[in-house]
Write an enzyme that holds these catalytic residues in place. Structure first.
Site, PDB file in Angstrom:
ATOM      1  N   ASP A  90       0.847  -1.191   0.000  1.00 57.42           N
ATOM      2  CA  ASP A  90       0.000   0.000   0.000  1.00 57.42           C
ATOM      3  C   ASP A  90       0.882   1.240   0.000  1.00 57.42           C
ATOM      4  O   ASP A  90       1.624   1.503   0.942  1.00 57.42           O
ATOM      5  CB  ASP A  90      -0.957  -0.053   1.189  1.00 57.42           C
ATOM      6  CG  ASP A  90      -1.988  -1.142   0.966  1.00 57.42           C
ATOM      7  OD1 ASP A  90      -2.824  -0.959   0.090  1.00 57.42           O
ATOM      8  OD2 ASP A  90      -1.892  -2.188   1.617  1.00 57.42           O
ATOM      9  N   THR A  91       0.766   1.969  -1.063  1.00 52.64           N
ATOM     10  CA  THR A  91       1.773   2.923  -1.502  1.00 52.64           C
ATOM     11  C   THR A  91       1.084   4.101  -2.170  1.00 52.64           C
ATOM     12  O   THR A  91      -0.052   3.978  -2.612  1.00 52.64           O
ATOM     13  CB  THR A  91       2.701   2.214  -2.522  1.00 52.64           C
ATOM     14  OG1 THR A  91       3.302   1.086  -1.907  1.00 52.64           O
ATOM     15  CG2 THR A  91       3.780   3.125  -3.061  1.00 52.64           C
TER      16      THR A  91
END
Length: 542
Positions: A355-356
């Site tokens: 998750d970026t």
């Protein structure tokens, strides 16, 4: 909704509208692209805590218009001095846990990246904004709150499930429930998320500077908070951490130079994919054709095979990574791709997990920044040291406990990172600033966007919104498949299956395919920017 606009001057694109507005405000007040990125990135660390916080890592690719220099910043943290394979083996663990204090084993690098980036901005890019000024909007959102988007509400609900997988139920960790389930239930979309302790942390950073995160009052609170729950990082680990400048890697793609960062990030992988595609007549295949998806997927798998063998902290290997981008090497790799069947590669069980956020900016002077930051899994380790509001990353869980693996866990080592910030140059100047979130999906989506814009002349808006593929696993699945968005033609999917691909269709505009963005600098200086309809993003110009 996909956002797009055209301007002769500057643009910024991020996956959250509040972050874009913060960066746009800096540009409008005369700030440069690097300053705008820091302001936007700080807001994202507040409004997208499932994706990134100041307890994570970051990478920058910076083009300086004044001297034409291309510079990289690696703001990723090392494993602690007390962290080793033996620690986990003695606990009877076969892998580094993905949640909890034993997952938070690398020092967060984002704040050190702000420090080094602003030093470079002031010395080389005529920057004038202070860190305190750039953090102010983020502090306001943390203190006063902001309305949750549906996607953030969904992540909170997902990670407060009670099950036995170890992936969910993050409210078991001190501090998480008080922030994200303040009423005894997960916050809902359009409810206000307030983070007063994080606001105080941002205020302290503004007052005392980034040093307090690594050697001051904040460092003490972070180390003590981890120690209280069985963490391994020490005051020495924080004090010795530094972000660093790195020399970008390059390879040819058509009439462009594709640029990215070297290991410990997977920029090498992204460039190898483009280098292999550069050996094919992609235009003759046709965009969205069976041949196009097939060669793209096979190039991805071939590059991932090299990543598995070679990519790690360069301080722990003697590999010359530039040799893996030699034109002859790339040509050999391209020739090895089978066109009439799927290839046989030695690959790990690939997952898009990660998750970026990726964001990009071009300013009126021609400076450009491709930037990416993350805490790895949604909400990282789940650990929030008391009084800080800082959600710590679990990036260290990417280490291998196999002592023969290139990315084996060792004290003081940076793990292989899926984060990588790409940029295409033309005649030495930024032409396409682009990128995406999505773990192993990053090099895949990057390649699709680059090919669609370079090879087929698509606009950033159309290239970013176009249907995507993803080779790997979805969250919680054990099987590795070639995933296609539902908008991809059924006959293409059938033909790919006939070639041997295990095809799985996903929903249209699914967030599994990542949140991408792109800024195209036209020959006449106009800037065309787009964000992803799969995200909560916005692209603005000024």
């Amino acid at each position: 909704m996909t956002q797009q606009s055209t301007s002769p001057r500057a643009a910024i694109t991020t996956p959250h509208y509040l972050a874009t507005e913060a960066g746009h405000s800096v540009l409008a007040r005369g700030g440069n692209a690097l300053e705008a990125i820091i302001a936007a990135g700080a807001v994202l660390a507040v409004v997208y805590p499932a994706m990134c916080t100041i307890g994570g890592d970051a990478f920058y690719l910076i083009h300086n218009a004044a001297d034409g220099a291309l510079t990289g910043i690696n703001a990723s943290g090392k494993a602690g001095e007390k962290v080793s394979c033996k620690v986990y083996e003695d606990l009877g663990l076969a892998a580094v846990p993905s949640r909890g204090p034993l997952a938070a084993i690398t020092v967060p690098g984002i704040v050190s990246g702000w420090d080094l980036a602003l030093q470079y901005s002031a010395s080389a890019m005529a920057g004038t904004f202070s860190l305190a000024t750039l953090l102010e909007q983020a502090r306001v959102y943390a203190e006063e709150g902001f309305p949750l988007t549906q996607s953030m509400a969904d992540w909170i609900a997902e990670d407060t499930k009670v099950d036995d997988t170890g992936r969910h139920n993050l409210q078991q960790y001190a501090g998480f429930a008080g922030i994200f389930t303040p009423h005894g239930r997960p916050l809902q979309a359009m409810e206000t998320l307030r983070q007063p302790e994080l606001a105080a942390t941002l205020a302290l950073l503004a007052e005392e500077g980034p040093g307090t995160f690594y050697e001051g009052r904040l460092a003490k609170a972070l180390v003590q908070g981890l120690a209280d729950v069985g963490g391994l990082l020490t005051a020495k680990d924080f004090a010795e951490h530094k972000a660093m400048f790195v020399e970008p890697l390059r390879t040819a793609y058509r009439d462009c130079t594709a640029c990215n960062l070297p290991p410990n990030c997977q920029g090498l992988t992204s460039l190898q994919i483009l280098g292999m595609l550069n050996c094919f007549d992609v235009q003759a295949m046709g965009e969205g054709s069976t041949a196009w998806y097939h060669v793209m997927t096979e190039a991805v798998k071939r590059a991932f095979a090299d990543r598995e063998k070679y990519v790690t902290d360069p301080a722990f290997t003697k590999i010359d990574y530039t040799s893996l981008l030699d034109p002859a090497c790339l040509a050999d790799m391209a020739r090895s791709l089978p066109m009439d069947k799927v290839g046989n590669y030695r690959l790990p069980s690939l997952s898009p997990q990660g998750d970026t956020v990726w964001l990009g900016c071009v300013d009126a002077q021609g400076n450009a920044v491709s930037y990416i930051q993350s805490i790895y899994h949604d909400f990282g380790s789940g650990i929030i040291p008391a009084g800080t509001g800082v959600v710590l990353q679990n990036r260290g869980s990417f280490f291998s406990l196999d002592r023969h693996h290139a990315n084996v866990l060792e004290p003081g080592k940076r793990t292989m990172h899926t984060l990588n910030p790409p940029m295409l140059l033309k005649n030495g100047k930024p032409w396409l600033v682009y990128g995406t979130m999505g773990g192993d999906g990053q090099p895949q989506t990057q390649a699709a966007i680059a090919s669609r814009i370079v090879d087929f002349g698509m606009s950033p808006k159309d290239a970013v919104a176009a249907p995507r593929f993803l080779y790997g696993r979805t969250w919680g699945d054990d099987s590795t498949t070639l995933k296609l968005e539902g908008r991809i033609r059924a006959d293409v999917g059938r033909a790919l299956q006939e070639l041997g691909h295990s095809v799985e269709y996903l929903a249209n505009f699914t967030s599994t395919m990542g949140h991408a963005g792109a800024i195209l600098v036209q020959d006449d200086g106009t800037v065309d920017a787009a964000t992803d309809p799969r995200s909560d993003g916005l692209a603005l110009t000024c």
